[in-house]
Scaffold this motif. Structure first.
Motif, PDB file in Angstrom:
ATOM      1  N   GLY A 100      10.577 -11.792   4.403  1.00 23.42           N
ATOM      2  CA  GLY A 100       9.966 -11.165   3.235  1.00 23.42           C
ATOM      3  C   GLY A 100      10.291  -9.703   3.127  1.00 23.42           C
ATOM      4  N   GLU A 101       9.495  -9.002   2.328  1.00 20.36           N
ATOM      5  CA  GLU A 101       9.730  -7.579   2.133  1.00 20.36           C
ATOM      6  C   GLU A 101       8.425  -6.831   1.915  1.00 20.36           C
ATOM      7  OE1 GLU A 101      12.269  -7.317  -1.383  1.00 20.36           O
ATOM      8  OE2 GLU A 101      10.559  -6.559  -2.523  1.00 20.36           O
ATOM      9  N   THR A 102       8.426  -5.587   2.329  1.00 16.25           N
ATOM     10  CA  THR A 102       7.370  -4.650   1.984  1.00 16.25           C
ATOM     11  C   THR A 102       7.924  -3.685   0.948  1.00 16.25           C
ATOM     12  OG1 THR A 102       7.960  -3.114   3.754  1.00 16.25           O
ATOM     13  CG2 THR A 102       6.327  -4.811   4.280  1.00 16.25           C
ATOM     14  N   SER A 103       7.052  -3.178   0.076  1.00 15.91           N
ATOM     15  CA  SER A 103       7.461  -2.229  -0.952  1.00 15.91           C
ATOM     16  C   SER A 103       6.347  -1.212  -1.085  1.00 15.91           C
ATOM     17  CB  SER A 103       7.703  -2.938  -2.278  1.00 15.91           C
ATOM     18  OG  SER A 103       8.073  -2.019  -3.302  1.00 15.91           O
ATOM     19  N   ASN A 104       6.626   0.036  -0.711  1.00 12.64           N
ATOM     20  CA  ASN A 104       5.573   1.035  -0.568  1.00 12.64           C
ATOM     21  C   ASN A 104       5.983   2.363  -1.195  1.00 12.64           C
ATOM     22  OD1 ASN A 104       5.853  -0.675   2.145  1.00 12.64           O
ATOM     23  ND2 ASN A 104       3.687  -0.400   1.693  1.00 12.64           N
ATOM     24  N   ARG A 105       5.057   2.950  -1.940  1.00  9.18           N
ATOM     25  CA  ARG A 105       5.266   4.273  -2.523  1.00  9.18           C
ATOM     26  C   ARG A 105       4.809   5.337  -1.535  1.00  9.18           C
ATOM     27  NH1 ARG A 105       1.923   7.505  -6.389  1.00  9.18           N
ATOM     28  NH2 ARG A 105       0.301   6.036  -5.771  1.00  9.18           N
ATOM     29  N   VAL A 106       5.523   6.436  -1.502  1.00  3.33           N
ATOM     30  CA  VAL A 106       5.170   7.567  -0.635  1.00  3.33           C
ATOM     31  C   VAL A 106       4.276   8.516  -1.407  1.00  3.33           C
ATOM     32  CG1 VAL A 106       6.040   9.494   0.736  1.00  3.33           C
ATOM     33  CG2 VAL A 106       7.345   7.359   0.623  1.00  3.33           C
ATOM     34  N   VAL A 107       3.131   8.870  -0.806  1.00  7.35           N
ATOM     35  CA  VAL A 107       2.225   9.843  -1.411  1.00  7.35           C
ATOM     36  C   VAL A 107       1.967  10.948  -0.413  1.00  7.35           C
ATOM     37  CG1 VAL A 107       1.143   8.140  -2.938  1.00  7.35           C
ATOM     38  CG2 VAL A 107       0.123   8.631  -0.700  1.00  7.35           C
ATOM     39  N   ASP A 136       0.831  -1.207   0.000  1.00 11.31           N
ATOM     40  CA  ASP A 136       0.000   0.000   0.000  1.00 11.31           C
ATOM     41  C   ASP A 136       0.867   1.258   0.000  1.00 11.31           C
ATOM     42  OD1 ASP A 136      -2.190  -1.658   0.193  1.00 11.31           O
ATOM     43  OD2 ASP A 136      -2.450  -1.369   2.348  1.00 11.31           O
ATOM     44  N   ASP A 137       0.244   2.382  -0.340  1.00 13.47           N
ATOM     45  CA  ASP A 137       0.943   3.660  -0.252  1.00 13.47           C
ATOM     46  C   ASP A 137       1.164   4.051   1.208  1.00 13.47           C
ATOM     47  OD1 ASP A 137       0.915   3.903  -3.004  1.00 13.47           O
ATOM     48  OD2 ASP A 137      -0.853   5.210  -3.036  1.00 13.47           O
ATOM     49  N   ILE A 138       2.306   4.682   1.459  1.00 12.48           N
ATOM     50  CA  ILE A 138       2.577   5.347   2.732  1.00 12.48           C
ATOM     51  C   ILE A 138       2.165   6.802   2.575  1.00 12.48           C
ATOM     52  CG2 ILE A 138       4.415   6.181   4.258  1.00 12.48           C
ATOM     53  CD1 ILE A 138       5.970   3.611   3.513  1.00 12.48           C
ATOM     54  N   ARG A 167      10.022   5.201  -3.370  1.00 11.17           N
ATOM     55  CA  ARG A 167       9.612   3.855  -2.975  1.00 11.17           C
ATOM     56  C   ARG A 167      10.517   3.357  -1.853  1.00 11.17           C
ATOM     57  NH1 ARG A 167       6.117   0.135  -4.315  1.00 11.17           N
ATOM     58  NH2 ARG A 167       5.362   1.514  -5.971  1.00 11.17           N
ATOM     59  N   LEU A 168       9.888   2.951  -0.773  1.00 11.97           N
ATOM     60  CA  LEU A 168      10.576   2.421   0.400  1.00 11.97           C
ATOM     61  C   LEU A 168      10.397   0.910   0.429  1.00 11.97           C
ATOM     62  CD1 LEU A 168      11.991   2.826   3.195  1.00 11.97           C
ATOM     63  CD2 LEU A 168       9.681   3.088   4.167  1.00 11.97           C
ATOM     64  N   VAL A 169      11.505   0.184   0.387  1.00  9.61           N
ATOM     65  CA  VAL A 169      11.484  -1.278   0.428  1.00  9.61           C
ATOM     66  C   VAL A 169      12.172  -1.729   1.708  1.00  9.61           C
ATOM     67  CG1 VAL A 169      12.242  -3.412  -0.685  1.00  9.61           C
ATOM     68  CG2 VAL A 169      11.453  -1.486  -2.080  1.00  9.61           C
ATOM     69  N   THR A 170      11.501  -2.575   2.466  1.00 14.39           N
ATOM     70  CA  THR A 170      12.014  -3.075   3.741  1.00 14.39           C
ATOM     71  C   THR A 170      12.110  -4.591   3.665  1.00 14.39           C
ATOM     72  OG1 THR A 170      10.823  -1.270   4.817  1.00 14.39           O
ATOM     73  CG2 THR A 170      11.718  -2.983   6.242  1.00 14.39           C
ATOM     74  N   ARG A 171      13.269  -5.143   3.982  1.00 10.38           N
ATOM     75  CA  ARG A 171      13.493  -6.581   3.839  1.00 10.38           C
ATOM     76  C   ARG A 171      14.046  -7.182   5.129  1.00 10.38           C
ATOM     77  NH1 ARG A 171      15.927  -4.437  -0.913  1.00 10.38           N
ATOM     78  NH2 ARG A 171      14.803  -4.993  -2.837  1.00 10.38           N
ATOM     79  N   ILE A 172      13.592  -8.402   5.424  1.00  8.90           N
ATOM     80  CA  ILE A 172      14.199  -9.204   6.484  1.00  8.90           C
ATOM     81  C   ILE A 172      14.417 -10.607   5.924  1.00  8.90           C
ATOM     82  CG2 ILE A 172      14.049 -10.107   8.832  1.00  8.90           C
ATOM     83  CD1 ILE A 172      12.209  -7.834   9.555  1.00  8.90           C
ATOM     84  N   GLU A 173      15.631 -11.086   6.047  1.00  8.81           N
ATOM     85  CA  GLU A 173      16.007 -12.402   5.541  1.00  8.81           C
ATOM     86  C   GLU A 173      15.064 -13.486   6.080  1.00  8.81           C
ATOM     87  OE1 GLU A 173      19.904 -15.395   5.929  1.00  8.81           O
ATOM     88  OE2 GLU A 173      19.844 -13.458   6.962  1.00  8.81           O
ATOM     89  N   GLY A 174      14.559 -14.318   5.183  1.00 13.10           N
ATOM     90  CA  GLY A 174      13.730 -15.438   5.584  1.00 13.10           C
ATOM     91  C   GLY A 174      12.299 -15.085   5.912  1.00 13.10           C
TER      92      GLY A 174
END
Length: 280
Positions: free
Chosen positions: A268-275, A107-109, A259-266
């Motif tokens: 998953g990841e979030t990928s969010n556009r800033v609005v 989702d958008d941030i 776009r902010l992408v947050t990852r943790i090994e094992g």
């Protein structure tokens, strides 16, 4: 096992189990309802065989859309403590969020109209699996159903208006969480030793490892359960490592369209556009 909450028709949601490229719908409105359904939730979720959909076509809600509580830790990695110029805490630094802050993994941030100081904070998030009070550290991890990815996106100038963090931490639609809960049996105890980080438009901003937590998950769960009963679906965000925008010289903050992408090994990841929110 991986579990998510997805959006379905008529503004409803459903808990799902990941199975390869498909999602199996479970008879619960979200992951929290599944966790609250009984001690054998994991066995039933693993055996359920409901309607299937293509995982790539799903709309992911926050893993737990409406947790009873969201408990967050500040100052829990040495690198973050140093960049913020704070003394090392002797006890966990706790604050809270409300569920209106949560958004899904894609989702958008929403950058509030009242601030330009929107910052990232990649975090490991523990999801509580059963009601727990006064649990010792040696038994605390048994209360954790699993782990997910969270970014404690923070409105820095509002955070620093007072000594209390809340106002900068719970602006609406700022905190992505998901896309899945990975059950504890799939990860090292306490989800320790996992690489964690985030990037903005492909540029790495935070790079660390959950082994560097000052207070580990067992300690946090035990500590918080001394204060209040933890309930199925409660979220505990365990703090962020160094590399936040406010700790840089000059400071760097998120901007609309990034776009902010947050990852943790094992996990998953979030990928969010800033609005940017419309002016009030």
């Amino acid at each position: 096992m991986k579990l998510s909450t997805i959006r379905t028709a008529d503004n409803a949601t459903s808990a799902v189990r990941h199975e390869g490229d498909e999602l199996v719908l479970l008879p619960h409105v979200d992951v929290a309802a599944l966790l609250a359904s009984g001690e054998d939730w994991a066995r039933r979720a693993a055996r359920a065989d409901g309607r299937r959909i293509v995982a790539a076509e799903a709309s992911y809600a926050p893993v737990v859309p409406h947790p009873n509580k969201i408990v967050c830790l500040g100052l829990n990695y040495a690198t973050h403590i140093k960049e913020m110029g704070r003394p090392t805490p002797t006890h966990p630094t706790l604050f809270a969020k409300y569920d209106g802050a949560l958004v899904g993994a894609h989702d958008d941030i929403h950058m509030p109209a009242v601030s330009d100081d929107l910052d990232w904070e990649a975090e490991l998030c523990a999801v509580i699996g059963r009601a727990t009070r006064h649990v010792g550290e040696s038994e605390a991890l048994a209360a954790v159903a699993g782990y997910t990815v969270l970014n404690d996106v923070t409105v820095r100038d509002w955070q620093h208006r007072t000594r209390e963090f809340l106002s900068g931490k719970t602006f609406e639609a700022t905190t992505p969480v998901g896309p899945a809960l990975v059950t504890s049996d799939e990860l090292p105890p306490g989800a320790a030793g996992l690489d964690i980080g985030c990037s903005v438009d492909g540029h790495a901003m935070q790079t660390s490892n959950t082994a560097d937590l000052l207070f580990d998950v067992a300690h946090i769960v035990s500590y918080v359960s001394t204060i209040i009963t933890l309930r199925p679906g409660d979220l505990i965000a365990t703090g962020t490592p160094g590399g936040v925008g406010a700790g840089r010289d000059p400071k760097v903050f998120l901007r609309p369209g990034q776009r902010l992408v947050t990852r943790i090994e094992g996990i998953g990841e979030t990928s969010n556009r800033v609005v940017r929110d419309a002016p009030v």
